[in-house]
Design a protein around this motif. Structure first.
Motif, PDB file in Angstrom:
ATOM      1  N   ILE A 194       0.831  -1.211   0.000  1.00 38.04           N
ATOM      2  CA  ILE A 194       0.000   0.000   0.000  1.00 38.04           C
ATOM      3  C   ILE A 194       0.861   1.255   0.000  1.00 38.04           C
ATOM      4  N   ALA A 195       1.914   1.271   0.839  1.00 41.86           N
ATOM      5  CA  ALA A 195       2.782   2.441   0.906  1.00 41.86           C
ATOM      6  C   ALA A 195       3.495   2.674  -0.430  1.00 41.86           C
ATOM      7  N   THR A 196       3.983   1.596  -1.039  1.00 40.98           N
ATOM      8  CA  THR A 196       4.676   1.740  -2.332  1.00 40.98           C
ATOM      9  C   THR A 196       3.735   2.254  -3.408  1.00 40.98           C
ATOM     10  N   TYR A 197       2.511   1.741  -3.428  1.00 42.12           N
ATOM     11  CA  TYR A 197       1.551   2.186  -4.443  1.00 42.12           C
ATOM     12  C   TYR A 197       1.195   3.658  -4.240  1.00 42.12           C
ATOM     13  N   LEU A 198       0.969   4.059  -2.999  1.00 44.31           N
ATOM     14  CA  LEU A 198       0.605   5.456  -2.746  1.00 44.31           C
ATOM     15  C   LEU A 198       1.763   6.401  -3.054  1.00 44.31           C
ATOM     16  N   PHE A 199       2.995   5.986  -2.821  1.00 47.81           N
ATOM     17  CA  PHE A 199       4.147   6.852  -3.045  1.00 47.81           C
ATOM     18  C   PHE A 199       4.527   6.924  -4.522  1.00 47.81           C
ATOM     19  N   LEU A 200       4.496   5.805  -5.209  1.00 39.01           N
ATOM     20  CA  LEU A 200       4.958   5.768  -6.596  1.00 39.01           C
ATOM     21  C   LEU A 200       3.834   5.918  -7.617  1.00 39.01           C
ATOM     22  N   HIS A 201       2.587   5.714  -7.211  1.00 35.22           N
ATOM     23  CA  HIS A 201       1.487   5.817  -8.186  1.00 35.22           C
ATOM     24  C   HIS A 201       0.413   6.788  -7.703  1.00 35.22           C
ATOM     25  N   GLY A 202      -0.134   6.534  -6.540  1.00 37.78           N
ATOM     26  CA  GLY A 202      -1.172   7.400  -5.999  1.00 37.78           C
ATOM     27  C   GLY A 202      -2.555   6.986  -6.460  1.00 37.78           C
ATOM     28  N   GLY A 203      -3.551   7.509  -5.793  1.00 36.61           N
ATOM     29  CA  GLY A 203      -4.928   7.201  -6.133  1.00 36.61           C
ATOM     30  C   GLY A 203      -5.484   6.088  -5.275  1.00 36.61           C
ATOM     31  N   ASN A 204      -6.784   5.912  -5.365  1.00 35.06           N
ATOM     32  CA  ASN A 204      -7.485   4.877  -4.604  1.00 35.06           C
ATOM     33  C   ASN A 204      -7.917   3.768  -5.557  1.00 35.06           C
ATOM     34  N   PRO A 205      -7.235   2.612  -5.509  1.00 39.45           N
ATOM     35  CA  PRO A 205      -7.607   1.535  -6.446  1.00 39.45           C
ATOM     36  C   PRO A 205      -8.950   0.907  -6.128  1.00 39.45           C
ATOM     37  N   LEU A 206      -9.480   1.135  -4.941  1.00 43.86           N
ATOM     38  CA  LEU A 206     -10.745   0.509  -4.551  1.00 43.86           C
ATOM     39  C   LEU A 206     -11.956   1.367  -4.902  1.00 43.86           C
TER      40      LEU A 206
END
Length: 311
Positions: A288-300
């Motif tokens: 979750i931390a990697t996705y928020l830092f490198l991509h961002g957004g709410n996948p859900l």
């Protein structure tokens, strides 16, 4: 009045054989060098033992104090029972040990208490028969780890019709990742490094955790591409493949790699504990931390029927 005949005191006369009622002379035991007749212990065992040896018959003769010797009841109640199994020690006939006044030569040590480690060892000894469980875990590791190695080599070296490292960077950039070089490096390291460790069964909890974090990042990426629940494998954004791999990796975390692995001497190889739960939580948090830092957004956002307006 009867006639009283004095017994002759002549030793030569007493040494003569006497006649029995039948007229035959009675044999006289031969005399020893001391002048006493030679006899056998079998003639009168009680007399021989009592006259030749000083046999102790009481506790006083043995040098024992009956008050200091615990009875059988006290031994059954939990205190070590003692018994007189021999003579006292060589220093004094009534010497006692320094431990509680008991006789050192007669003390019976209590049975050692069973500790938790001993009980665990005995339980593991009885669990030697695991059937084909270890072989099944080996096959599972080879299939899952080999799959990740396959995808890692596609992204790193371009093998098996893969994009290579440059194509992987372009794919990450086109997918909305802010730092494509760092994102590609983390993806390749997670797939290739974690897959090799899983196949070998080396540092298996860390390998499974790294692979789980990597595949969860891919799941969130594909899930966030379009609104709605992206599970159907027929579409390019379907997450069915990532979901299955994630479930298998969680299962490996809680089963261990088995005994056909380098980790076979480790506790987590056959009996994983609460450490598996900790690694699962850390893997999910890292994804979750990697996705928020490198991509961002709410996948859900907009999953399934929970938000019909977005479909």
């Amino acid at each position: 009045m009867g006639l009283v005949t004095d017994k002759s005191s002549d030793p030569s006369e007493s040494a003569q054989p006497k006649s029995s009622a039948s007229g035959a002379p009675t044999p006289v035991p031969p005399a020893s060098s001391t002048g006493k007749p030679v006899t056998s212990p079998f003639d009168s065992p009680t007399q021989q033992i009592s006259t030749s040896k000083n046999v102790p018959r009481t506790d006083d003769d043995l040098g024992l104090d009956p008050d200091d010797v615990p009875s059988a009841k006290s031994g059954a109640a939990g205190t070590p029972a003692t018994a007189a199994v021999g003579a006292t020690d060589s220093t004094s006939s009534g010497s006692k040990s320094d431990t509680g006044g008991q006789y050192s030569y007669a003390s019976i040590p209590p049975a050692a208490a069973t500790t938790s480690s001993t009980a665990t060892l005995q339980r593991r000894t009885r669990e030697t028969r695991r059937g084909t469980l270890d072989f099944g875990l080996l096959i599972l590791r080879l299939v899952i780890g080999g799959t990740f190695i396959y995808h890692g080599l596609q992204k790193l070296a371009g093998w098996f019709h893969g994009p290579g490292i440059d194509g992987t960077k372009a794919m990450m950039e086109g997918g909305g990742w802010d730092y494509p070089s760092l994102s590609a490096a983390l993806l390749i390291a997670g797939e290739l490094g974690g897959g090799i460790l899983l196949v070998l069964g080396l540092a298996t909890p860390l390998a499974a955790g790294a692979l789980l974090s990597t595949i969860l990042g891919a799941w969130m990426w594909k899930q966030g591409m379009l609104p709605g629940f992206q599970y159907n494998m027929a579409t390019k954004t379907g997450t069915e493949y990532e979901s299955v791999l994630s479930g298998v990796l969680v299962a490996i975390l809680f089963t261990g790699p088995g005994r056909l692995s380098i980790d076979r001497a480790r506790g987590w190889a056959t009996r994983p504990g609460w450490g598996s739960v900790l690694i699962l939580v850390l893997a999910v948090a890292a994804a979750i931390a990697t996705y928020l830092f490198l991509h961002g957004g709410n996948p859900l956002q907009g999953i399934g029927p929970f938000d019909a307006k977005t479909t």
